[in-house]
Design an enzyme around this catalytic site. Structure first.
Site, short mmCIF file in Angstrom:
data_model
loop_
_atom_site.label_atom_id
_atom_site.label_comp_id
_atom_site.label_asym_id
_atom_site.label_seq_id
_atom_site.Cartn_x
_atom_site.Cartn_y
_atom_site.Cartn_z
N GLY A 12 -4.14 76.53 37.12
CA GLY A 12 -3.00 75.64 37.28
C GLY A 12 -3.26 74.43 38.14
O GLY A 12 -2.35 73.93 38.81
N ASN A 14 -3.84 71.37 37.10
CA ASN A 14 -3.04 70.26 36.56
C ASN A 14 -1.57 70.45 36.88
O ASN A 14 -0.85 69.48 37.15
CB ASN A 14 -3.26 70.12 35.05
N ARG A 66 1.90 87.17 15.70
CA ARG A 66 1.99 85.82 16.27
C ARG A 66 3.37 85.21 16.09
O ARG A 66 3.84 84.49 16.96
CB ARG A 66 0.93 84.92 15.62
N HIS A 110 -6.28 66.68 27.61
CA HIS A 110 -7.55 67.13 27.04
C HIS A 110 -8.70 66.48 27.81
O HIS A 110 -8.67 65.27 28.06
CB HIS A 110 -7.64 66.77 25.56
N ASP A 151 -5.43 68.44 18.77
CA ASP A 151 -5.81 67.22 19.50
C ASP A 151 -5.70 65.97 18.62
O ASP A 151 -6.47 65.01 18.78
CB ASP A 151 -7.26 67.34 20.05
N GLU A 181 -7.93 63.62 34.92
CA GLU A 181 -6.81 64.50 34.53
C GLU A 181 -5.67 64.46 35.54
O GLU A 181 -4.50 64.32 35.17
CB GLU A 181 -7.30 65.94 34.37
#
Length: 208
Positions: A12, A14, A66, A110, A151, A181
Site C-alpha cells: 500500500g 501508493n 469469479r 502502472h 492497460d 508513481e
C-alpha cells in the site's frame, strides 16, 4: 467531495502516497472512504486502520466463482457510495461489470510508460525486469483510466524516470515509485476531484 475507494493487493505504498497528499493539501476535494484488498495479509489494510478508514478483504478464494467475487466487489463499492475507484497495486483484473458501473471513474497506476511494458504479464517486478532486459534508457509510470482491456484505457498522466547502469529490478522499482508513481497518482486524483479531467474520443484532456 470525491469519495475514493482504493483497491490494493500488497503493502500500500501508493495508498500511503494518496493519504499523505490529502493530509498535505496536494489533493483537495477528495477523501479515501474505503480500502479493499484481495489479500487478507496486505499491509495496506493496516494503513487504512491506522487512519480510521474502513478496510475490507474481498478475496476470490472466498467465492465459488469469479462472477460471485466480482458481484461482491461491486456491491461493496456501491454500498459505500464510492465516486472514484483507485487501483493502487491491485493485482486482480477488473471485470466488465465494474468498468461499466464506473465509466471513466476507475484509475490505475502502472509502473512503465504505456504502451511500453504493459498488458498481460507485466505487473510488479515483471515490468522492471522487462525494462532492464530490453536495455531501454528511460522508463517511468502512467496513470490511466481503466477500460475493458489491460492497460489500454485513456492516459491521464505520465512521468519519465532514468534507468541507470547497475540497476536491479528492485532498485528500479523503488526509483519509479519515488520519482513517478507517488507524484502522478495523487496529482491525477486531485485533477479529477476538481473537475479538470475530461475524456473525448479516447483521449484525456486536462483543463488549465
Amino acid at each position: 467531495m470525491l469519495k475514493l475507494g482504493v483497491l490494493v493487493s500488497g503493502g500500500g505504498t501508493n495508498l500511503q502516497a494518496v493519504l499523505d497528499a490529502i493530509d498535505s493539501g496536494k489533493i483537495t476535494n477528495a477523501r479515501v472512504g474505503l480500502v479493499i484488498s484481495n489479500n487478507p495479509g496486505a499491509y495496506a489494510l493496516k494503513r487504512a486502520e491506522a487512519k480510521g478508514i474502513p478496510g475490507i478483504c474481498i478475496s476470490p478464494k472466498d467465492y465459488e466463482n469469479r462472477e460471485e467475487f466480482h458481484k461482491a466487489l461491486l456491491a461493496e463499492l456501491q454500498k459505500n457510495d464510492i465516486d472514484l475507484v483507485v487501483l493502487a497495486g491491485y493485482l486482480v483484473a477488473i471485470p466488465p461489470m465494474i468498468v461499466e458501473a464506473y465509466p471513466d471513474r476507475i484509475v490505475n497506476i502502472h509502473p512503465s510508460l504505456i504502451p511500453s511494458f504493459c498488458g498481460t504479464g507485466f505487473y510488479g517486478l515483471h515490468v522492471h525486469e522487462g525494462v532492464l532486459a530490453r536495455g531501454v534508457k528511460v522508463t517511468g509510470a502512467t496513470v490511466h483510466f481503466v477500460d475493458a482491456g489491460t492497460d489500454t484505457g485513456p492516459i491521464i498522466l505520465q512521468k519519465a524516470v532514468e534507468v541507470k547502469e547497475g540497476d536491479t529490478p528492485e532498485i528500479l522499482q523503488r526509483r519509479v515509485m519515488e520519482e513517478a508513481e507517488w507524484k502522478i497518482l495523487p496529482r491525477a486524483i486531485d485533477l479529477i476531484a476538481n473537475g479538470k479531467v475530461t475524456v473525448q474520443d479516447g483521449k484525456v484532456h486536462i483543463a488549465e
